[in-house]
Design a protein around this motif. Structure first.
Motif, PDB file in Angstrom:
ATOM      1  N   HIS A 157       0.830  -1.207   0.000  1.00 20.95           N
ATOM      2  CA  HIS A 157       0.000   0.000   0.000  1.00 20.95           C
ATOM      3  C   HIS A 157       0.864   1.257   0.000  1.00 20.95           C
ATOM      4  CE1 HIS A 157      -3.816   2.099   0.593  1.00 20.95           C
ATOM      5  NE2 HIS A 157      -3.152   2.901   1.413  1.00 20.95           N
ATOM      6  N   HIS A 158       2.002   1.208   0.696  1.00 20.13           N
ATOM      7  CA  HIS A 158       2.907   2.369   0.762  1.00 20.13           C
ATOM      8  C   HIS A 158       3.401   2.755  -0.631  1.00 20.13           C
ATOM      9  CE1 HIS A 158       6.147   4.957   2.318  1.00 20.13           C
ATOM     10  NE2 HIS A 158       6.922   4.373   1.419  1.00 20.13           N
ATOM     11  N   TYR A 159       3.749   1.761  -1.438  1.00 24.17           N
ATOM     12  CA  TYR A 159       4.319   2.051  -2.752  1.00 24.17           C
ATOM     13  C   TYR A 159       3.277   2.216  -3.854  1.00 24.17           C
ATOM     14  CZ  TYR A 159       9.022   1.029  -1.016  1.00 24.17           C
ATOM     15  OH  TYR A 159      10.211   1.060  -0.325  1.00 24.17           O
ATOM     16  N   LEU A 160       2.176   1.487  -3.772  1.00 23.75           N
ATOM     17  CA  LEU A 160       1.240   1.443  -4.893  1.00 23.75           C
ATOM     18  C   LEU A 160      -0.191   1.825  -4.539  1.00 23.75           C
ATOM     19  CD1 LEU A 160       2.475  -1.904  -6.510  1.00 23.75           C
ATOM     20  CD2 LEU A 160       2.938   0.404  -7.335  1.00 23.75           C
ATOM     21  N   GLY A 161      -0.445   2.144  -3.266  1.00 24.11           N
ATOM     22  CA  GLY A 161      -1.790   2.528  -2.866  1.00 24.11           C
ATOM     23  C   GLY A 161      -2.781   1.396  -3.049  1.00 24.11           C
ATOM     24  N   THR A 162      -3.982   1.733  -3.480  1.00 25.12           N
ATOM     25  CA  THR A 162      -5.040   0.736  -3.674  1.00 25.12           C
ATOM     26  C   THR A 162      -4.667  -0.268  -4.754  1.00 25.12           C
ATOM     27  OG1 THR A 162      -6.679   2.399  -3.042  1.00 25.12           O
ATOM     28  CG2 THR A 162      -7.490   0.426  -4.138  1.00 25.12           C
ATOM     29  N   ALA A 163      -3.976   0.202  -5.782  1.00 26.60           N
ATOM     30  CA  ALA A 163      -3.519  -0.706  -6.840  1.00 26.60           C
ATOM     31  C   ALA A 163      -2.578  -1.752  -6.259  1.00 26.60           C
ATOM     32  CB  ALA A 163      -2.822   0.077  -7.942  1.00 26.60           C
ATOM     33  N   GLY A 164      -1.741  -1.335  -5.310  1.00 27.43           N
ATOM     34  CA  GLY A 164      -0.830  -2.271  -4.653  1.00 27.43           C
ATOM     35  C   GLY A 164      -1.572  -3.339  -3.875  1.00 27.43           C
ATOM     36  N   ASP A 165      -2.659  -2.942  -3.240  1.00 23.48           N
ATOM     37  CA  ASP A 165      -3.464  -3.923  -2.509  1.00 23.48           C
ATOM     38  C   ASP A 165      -3.995  -4.997  -3.452  1.00 23.48           C
ATOM     39  OD1 ASP A 165      -3.027  -2.320  -0.310  1.00 23.48           O
ATOM     40  OD2 ASP A 165      -4.946  -1.266  -0.489  1.00 23.48           O
ATOM     41  N   ALA A 166      -4.474  -4.565  -4.604  1.00 26.43           N
ATOM     42  CA  ALA A 166      -5.012  -5.521  -5.576  1.00 26.43           C
ATOM     43  C   ALA A 166      -3.908  -6.429  -6.126  1.00 26.43           C
ATOM     44  CB  ALA A 166      -5.693  -4.770  -6.718  1.00 26.43           C
ATOM     45  N   ILE A 167      -2.729  -5.834  -6.389  1.00 27.97           N
ATOM     46  CA  ILE A 167      -1.606  -6.618  -6.905  1.00 27.97           C
ATOM     47  C   ILE A 167      -1.181  -7.671  -5.889  1.00 27.97           C
ATOM     48  CG2 ILE A 167       0.856  -6.507  -7.486  1.00 27.97           C
ATOM     49  CD1 ILE A 167       0.285  -3.833  -8.850  1.00 27.97           C
ATOM     50  N   LEU A 168      -1.074  -7.259  -4.621  1.00 34.78           N
ATOM     51  CA  LEU A 168      -0.642  -8.199  -3.589  1.00 34.78           C
ATOM     52  C   LEU A 168      -1.653  -9.319  -3.406  1.00 34.78           C
ATOM     53  CD1 LEU A 168       1.465  -8.917  -1.484  1.00 34.78           C
ATOM     54  CD2 LEU A 168       0.211  -7.536   0.168  1.00 34.78           C
ATOM     55  N   ALA A 169      -2.933  -8.998  -3.426  1.00 34.95           N
ATOM     56  CA  ALA A 169      -3.963 -10.032  -3.285  1.00 34.95           C
ATOM     57  C   ALA A 169      -3.879 -11.041  -4.433  1.00 34.95           C
ATOM     58  CB  ALA A 169      -5.344  -9.382  -3.254  1.00 34.95           C
ATOM     59  N   THR A 170      -3.658 -10.530  -5.663  1.00 31.58           N
ATOM     60  CA  THR A 170      -3.523 -11.404  -6.820  1.00 31.58           C
ATOM     61  C   THR A 170      -2.272 -12.256  -6.714  1.00 31.58           C
ATOM     62  OG1 THR A 170      -4.633  -9.744  -8.189  1.00 31.58           O
ATOM     63  CG2 THR A 170      -3.415 -11.473  -9.338  1.00 31.58           C
ATOM     64  N   LEU A 171      -1.147 -11.602  -6.329  1.00 28.46           N
ATOM     65  CA  LEU A 171       0.119 -12.308  -6.179  1.00 28.46           C
ATOM     66  C   LEU A 171       0.000 -13.450  -5.179  1.00 28.46           C
ATOM     67  CD1 LEU A 171       3.569 -10.584  -5.688  1.00 28.46           C
ATOM     68  CD2 LEU A 171       2.802 -12.312  -4.075  1.00 28.46           C
ATOM     69  N   ALA A 172      -0.561 -13.139  -4.013  1.00 26.02           N
ATOM     70  CA  ALA A 172      -0.677 -14.137  -2.954  1.00 26.02           C
ATOM     71  C   ALA A 172      -1.569 -15.299  -3.386  1.00 26.02           C
ATOM     72  CB  ALA A 172      -1.228 -13.491  -1.691  1.00 26.02           C
ATOM     73  N   THR A 173      -2.672 -15.000  -4.062  1.00 29.72           N
ATOM     74  CA  THR A 173      -3.583 -16.053  -4.502  1.00 29.72           C
ATOM     75  C   THR A 173      -2.919 -16.977  -5.515  1.00 29.72           C
ATOM     76  OG1 THR A 173      -5.523 -14.663  -4.108  1.00 29.72           O
ATOM     77  CG2 THR A 173      -5.802 -16.529  -5.599  1.00 29.72           C
ATOM     78  N   ILE A 174      -2.179 -16.398  -6.476  1.00 30.73           N
ATOM     79  CA  ILE A 174      -1.531 -17.210  -7.510  1.00 30.73           C
ATOM     80  C   ILE A 174      -0.476 -18.125  -6.916  1.00 30.73           C
ATOM     81  CG2 ILE A 174       0.025 -17.104  -9.498  1.00 30.73           C
ATOM     82  CD1 ILE A 174      -1.468 -14.573 -10.366  1.00 30.73           C
ATOM     83  N   THR A 175       0.430 -17.546  -6.103  1.00 35.58           N
ATOM     84  CA  THR A 175       1.517 -18.367  -5.569  1.00 35.58           C
ATOM     85  C   THR A 175       1.005 -19.420  -4.591  1.00 35.58           C
ATOM     86  OG1 THR A 175       3.677 -18.322  -4.501  1.00 35.58           O
ATOM     87  CG2 THR A 175       2.075 -16.768  -3.684  1.00 35.58           C
TER      88      THR A 175
END
Length: 455
Positions: A278-296
Motif C-alpha cells: 500500500h505504501h508504494y502502490l496505494g489501492t492498486a498495490g493492494d489488488a496486486i498483492l492479493a492477486t500475487l498471494a492467490t496465484i503463488t
C-alpha cells in the motif's frame, strides 16, 4: 520419445515446477516477519532461515536422487515398513489437510480480503473464498499430466512479474536501512538459531520429500527413463529451482527489516506485506498483492494435493487418485475455516517433532552410500532422535497447555539433561550421537564378516 538426459530447456521447466510447488503461503509471510523480528541482525537470521528453508529442501531432493527413492515412504523404509507408513501419513497430514494446505487459502485471504470486511462478514468471506479456492485447486490438479505445463509455463511467470514489481519499487526507494533497524530480544544473541527454527514454518524441508514422486513423474513424462538420468535431472533442476526461492527469501527478509522505519512490528508477515504494498502502490498495490498471494498459494496448494494423492494412491492402490484428491481438498477447505491464527499455533509443535526426524532421514539418505544403506544405522540414529524431538514438541505447545504440572515436570527434566533444549534443538546432540554409534556398529559388522568366513 525417450531421451538420455535432460536438456537445458527441460531442466528449466522442472526447476520452475519445483519453485512453484515450494513457494507458497508461508514463503510469503514468514521471511518478512523474520526481517522485522531480527532487525539489523537480519543477515545472520537470514543465514539460519536459508539453511532450513533452502539448503534442507535441496538436500532432501538430493537424498531422493542418491537413494533413487520415489518419495517419503521409500526414503524412510530402512527404518521398517510400519515406521515408513506412519512417517508418510504424518508428513502428508501436516502438509495436507491439517496445516499447510489450508494455510494456502487463509494466507491470501488474510492479506487481500480480510482487511476490507468486518469481523462478522469475515466468517462468510473466508467460507466463500476457501470454497472457490479449493474448487479451482481440485479442477487444476485433476489431470496429473498437465501439472508441468500449468505451473511451469503459465502461473510462475505471472507470479514472478507481480513480485518483481514490488521489489523494484522497494529497492529504488527503500523504506529505511536494514542495518539500523531495531532488534527484538530473542534475536539479539540467537539470531541464527531462531532464524533456523523460523524456516521450519515454511515446511519446505517436508514438502521437498513429499514432492519427490511428483517431480520424478514429471521428469519421466519428458521422456527421461533411466534411473541415473532421472536422479541427475532431479538434482540439477532442484538446485536451479531452490536458488530462485533463496533470492526471493533474502529480498523479503530485507523488506521486513527496512519496514521497521515506517511500520511497527506486526503480528505476522501478511500484515507487513500489505502495508509495504500500500505504501508504494496505494489501492492498486493492494489488488496486486492479493492477486500475487492467490496465484503463488494456489500453485503451492496444487503441488501439495497432487503429492498427497499420488503417494497415498501408490500405498493404497484400491483407492483412486481422484478420490484422495477429493478427500484432501474437502478436508483442507474445512480446516481453512478455523482461521490462520489457529493453524499456525497448532502447526508449530508438530513441526518441532517432525523436522528433526526429517533432517536425520535426509542426512542418512545423503550418507547412505558410505554405509551401504545399512538399516541398523538408520534405526539407531532415528531412535536417538525420536525421544528428544518429542520433548521439543511439548515445549512448543500453545502457552495455555504449559500450565499442566506433568508437562512442567517433563520440560524441567529436558532442560536439565538435553543440550540445546532451550534453543529448540534438544534432538541435535542425541541425533549426532546416534549417527556416530550407528556408523561404529556398521563398521564392526563389516569386520566380523571376514572372520566368520575364514573360520
Amino acid at each position: 520419445m525417450e531421451t538420455t538426459k535432460a536438456s537445458i530447456r527441460q531442466s528449466i521447466i522442472i526447476a520452475s515446477l519445483i519453485f512453484g510447488m515450494l513457494f507458497g503461503a508461508g514463503n510469503l509471510i514468514f521471511p518478512v516477519h523474520l526481517g522485522q523480528l531480527a532487525g539489523s541482525n537480519w543477515l545472520i537470521a537470514s543465514s539460519g532461515f536459508l539453511f532450513s528453508g533452502v539448503l534442507l529442501p535441496l538436500m532432501a531432493l538430493l537424498a531422493i536422487s542418491i537413494t533413487r527413492s520415489n518419495g517419503i515412504y521409500d526414503l524412510a523404509l530402512p527404518n521398517g515398513r510400519y515406521y515408513a507408513l506412519i512417517f508418510l501419513i504424518l508428513i502428508h497430514a501436516t502438509l495436507g489437510p491439517l496445516f499447510a494446505t489450508p494455510r494456502t487459502a487463509t494466507v491470501p485471504y488474510e492479506i487481500g480480503i480480510a482487511p476490507y470486511l468486518s469481523t462478522a462478514a469475515n466468517t462468510w468471506g473466508l467460507l466463500i473464498y476457501s470454497a472457490i479456492f479449493f474448487s479451482l485447486v481440485y479442477l487444476f490438479s485433476n489431470h496429473e499430466g498437465k501439472i508441468t505445463t500449468l505451473i511451469g509455463k503459465v502461473l510462475n511467470p505471472l507470479f514472478l512479474l507481480l513480485l518483481f514489481l514490488i521489489f523494484l519499487l522497494a529497492f529504488i526507494n527503500p523504506l529505511g536501512s536494514g542495518n539500523t533497524a531495531n532488534i527484538t530480544a530473542a534475536y539479539t544473541s540467537h539470531a541464527f538459531s531462531n532464524g533456523f527454527l523460523q524456516g521450519y514454518n515454511t515446511m519446505d524441508g517436508l514438502a521437498a520429500l513429499a514432492f519427490g514422486i511428483t517431480i520424478i513423474t514429471a521428469i519421466r513424462e519428458l521422456g527421461i527413463k533411466k534411473t541415473r538420468q532421472i536422479s541427475l535431472a532431479t538434482a540439477k533442476s532442484g538446485f536451479l529451482g531452490i536458488a530462485g526461492v533463496a533470492i526471493i527469501y533474502l529480498a523479503l527478509i530485507w523488506l521486513g527489516a527496512t519496514s521497521l522505519h515506517q511500520f511497527k512490528l506486526a503480528a505476522n508477515g501478511g500484515i507487513t506485506l500489505a502495508q509495504i504494498s500500500h505504501h508504494y502502490l496505494g489501492t492498486a498495490g493492494d489488488a496486486i498483492l492479493a492477486t500475487l498471494a492467490t496465484i503463488t498459494c494456489m500453485t503451492s496448494a496444487m503441488g501439495l494435493v497432487i503429492a498427497f494423492s499420488q503417494d497415498f494412491h501408490r500405498r493404497f492402490p484400491k483407492i483412486s487418485y481422484r478420490t484422495f484428491l477429493r478427500i484432501n481438498c474437502g478436508l483442507s477447505f474445512l480446516f481453512a475455516n478455523l482461521g490462520l491464527n489457529q493453524i499456525i499455533a497448532w502447526s508449530t509443535p508438530i513441526l518441532m517433532f517432525l523436522y528433526p526426524l526429517a533432517i536425520t532421514l535426509i542426512i542418512l539418505g545423503l550418507l547412505s552410500p558410505l554405509f551401504k544403506n545399512d538399516r541398523l544405522v538408520y534405526r539407531i540414529t532415528t531412535g536417538f532422535t525420536l525421544i528428544p524431538a518429542f520433548f521439543d514438541m511439548l515445549n512448543a505447545l500453545p502457552a495455555g497447555l504449559h500450565e499442566s504440572r506433568l508437562l512442567q515436570t517433563l520440560l524441567a527434566f529436558a532442560q536439565q539433561y538435553f543440550p540445546f533444549f532451550n534453543l529448540g534443538f534438544g534432538w541435535l546432540a542425541f541425533g549426532i550421537a546416534g549417527l556416530i554409534l550407528g556408523l561404529i556398529c556398521h563398521a564392526l559388522k563389516g569386520r566380523k564378516r571376514p572372520e566368520l568366513i575364514s573360520d
